[in-house]
Motif scaffolding. Structure first.
Motif, short mmCIF file in Angstrom:
data_model
loop_
_atom_site.label_atom_id
_atom_site.label_comp_id
_atom_site.label_asym_id
_atom_site.label_seq_id
_atom_site.Cartn_x
_atom_site.Cartn_y
_atom_site.Cartn_z
N GLU A 54 43.99 25.90 48.03
CA GLU A 54 45.24 25.26 47.63
C GLU A 54 45.45 23.93 48.36
OE1 GLU A 54 48.15 28.24 48.44
OE2 GLU A 54 47.84 29.28 46.54
N THR A 86 38.98 32.38 45.66
CA THR A 86 39.05 33.19 46.89
C THR A 86 38.34 34.51 46.69
OG1 THR A 86 41.15 32.19 47.55
CG2 THR A 86 40.63 34.34 48.49
N ARG A 87 38.57 35.12 45.56
CA ARG A 87 37.92 36.41 45.27
C ARG A 87 36.39 36.26 45.28
NH1 ARG A 87 40.26 37.13 40.84
NH2 ARG A 87 42.06 38.26 41.68
N LYS A 145 42.83 27.16 40.68
CA LYS A 145 41.93 28.31 40.60
C LYS A 145 41.78 29.00 41.96
CE LYS A 145 40.78 27.60 36.24
NZ LYS A 145 41.09 28.56 35.16
N ALA A 146 42.75 28.80 42.86
CA ALA A 146 42.61 29.30 44.22
C ALA A 146 42.39 30.80 44.27
CB ALA A 146 43.84 28.92 45.04
N MET A 147 43.08 31.55 43.44
CA MET A 147 42.96 33.01 43.52
C MET A 147 41.58 33.49 43.10
SD MET A 147 45.49 35.95 41.97
CE MET A 147 46.84 35.33 42.98
N PRO A 148 41.06 33.10 41.92
CA PRO A 148 39.71 33.56 41.57
C PRO A 148 38.63 32.99 42.48
CG PRO A 148 40.55 32.03 39.91
CD PRO A 148 41.69 32.40 40.78
N TRP A 196 41.82 36.94 53.00
CA TRP A 196 42.33 36.40 51.74
C TRP A 196 43.27 35.23 51.96
CZ3 TRP A 196 41.26 37.76 46.66
CH2 TRP A 196 42.06 37.13 45.69
N GLU A 218 42.51 31.47 50.56
CA GLU A 218 43.34 30.94 49.47
C GLU A 218 44.06 29.67 49.91
OE1 GLU A 218 46.32 32.73 46.07
OE2 GLU A 218 46.45 33.56 48.09
N TRP A 219 44.53 29.63 51.15
CA TRP A 219 45.18 28.42 51.65
C TRP A 219 44.23 27.24 51.57
CZ3 TRP A 219 43.46 25.23 55.50
CH2 TRP A 219 44.31 24.16 55.83
#
Length: 371
Positions: free
Chosen positions: A163, A254-255, A249-252, A155, A159-160
């Protein structure tokens, strides 16, 4: 030297590999610090703590080493650890965060030690760039990093990536410092031995530990992804201005990314090139290795071993270049990862060398002395 090792964010992809290497190659007691707990053994304990709250300092004394694997750690906490006499190693790749850590550790003025840029990129790439920076004819440095998508890297790393490709970064040039968006600049790198050129796009990476003493050479970093078609897709998105959208939108993203099938090869390739005043290459160092997470974990352990073996007298803010040379790091990697093929190539058109950073000694507040 160290009574134990704390791993901040140690339950992630890299952290698990660091634990395995420490168990196999050291006698340290290991403390994993994260927001979630886990099973414990006679050498491993877990602390369930929110690092962003900065409430772990009372559990750490001056005889420990802390390995920071998360940018949730407040820079002020790093300063507290150094002030109390501890050793703080950081693996972060976000330039602004690394600079904040550096400034806090310099201001701490304690008896402890901070070591920045420990890992693959920065870390191994830092040592490669420092190698070409030592060539007297070098006026600027360009570093290409290619990451294979043969497996998901966890994760935090994913995510990095999202971003970073949407965040402006600082560049230093002949006319001073300026900011640039990822993807605005690009170039082709020859990764490995075959000289097949691959596109890579400009991105921000920490540059601490690269330039020789008393100098500040311009450094540009570029990122490529294997398979190459992914690099071209990302470059296309960045050139139409979608970088900031991807970052938000990095979190979604990444998911979603972690649910998709892995692509390409699981390998790491780095190329560091020194350029003369005329822009013509004066030397380069290339490396091909395996899984980036494994290499990062081994670089962490190699740095810990170097600090203990050398009886390091450095205090304050240092970088990996103050504790390891490229050749020493490669020797350690091959010892710690015997099943991984690690190949390097060096090409120098000149032989004159600048004074390099010391690999053993440093002074307070981040200055170093040459041997």
């Amino acid at each position: 030297m160290f009574s134990s090792v704390f791993l901040f964010g140690g339950t992630g992809d890299v952290g698990r590999r660091v634990v395995d290497l420490l168990l196999a190659h050291s006698d340290y007691r290991i403390t994993l610090v994260s927001r979630r707990g886990g099973s414990e053994t006679d050498r491993i304990r877990h602390l369930s703590i929110d690092l962003a709250a900065g409430n772990v300092e009372e559990m750490i004394n001056g005889s420990v080493a802390v390995v920071n694997l998360t940018e949730a750690t407040p820079p002020a906490l790093a300063a507290t650890i150094v002030r109390s006499g501890g050793t703080f190693l950081d693996t972060s790749a976000t330039p602004e965060y690394v600079t904040a850590l550096e400034n806090e550790i310099k201001a701490a003025r304690g008896p402890g030690l901070g070591i920045l840029c420990v890992g693959t990129a920065p870390g191994l790439s830092t040592l490669m760039a420092a190698e070409v920076a030592s060539i007297q004819e070098t006026s600027s440095i360009e570093v290409g990093i290619e990451l294979g998508l043969g497996r998901h890297y966890g994760w935090a790393a994913t995510e990095w990536f999202f971003e970073a490709i949407g965040t402006r970064f600082i560049l230093a040039g002949s006319e001073g410092k300026f900011t640039e968006m990822p993807g605005k600049s690009s170039r082709r790198f020859g990764f490995g031995e075959d000289n097949r050129l691959r596109f890579a796009f400009g991105i921000g990476f920490p540059v601490q530990g690269i330039s020789p003493l008393g100098q500040s050479l311009p450094v540009r970093s570029f990122l490529a992804v294997e398979p190459a078609i992914v690099t071209r897709i990302v470059m296309g998105l960045l050139r139409i201005g979608l970088g900031p959208v991807l970052a938000r939108k990095a979190m979604p993203l990444t998911r979603t990314m972690l649910k998709l099938p892995a692509l390409g090869e699981t390998r790491t390739r780095i190329s560091a090139e020194g350029l003369g005043k005329d822009g013509i290459p004066v030397g380069d160092v290339r490396l091909v290795a395996g899984d980036q997470a494994e290499v990062t974990a081994a670089m962490i352990v190699a740095t810990l071993r170097a600090v203990e073996t050398d009886g390091c007298h450095a205090i304050g803010a240092t970088t990996i270049s103050d504790h390891l040379t490229l050749d020493a790091a490669l020797e350690e990697l091959r010892s710690l990862l015997p099943s991984m093929q690690i190949v390097t190539w060096k090409s120098y058109k000149g032989v004159a060398r600048r004074a390099q950073q010391s690999s053993k000694f440093g002074n307070r507040n981040g200055t170093t002395t040459s041997k």
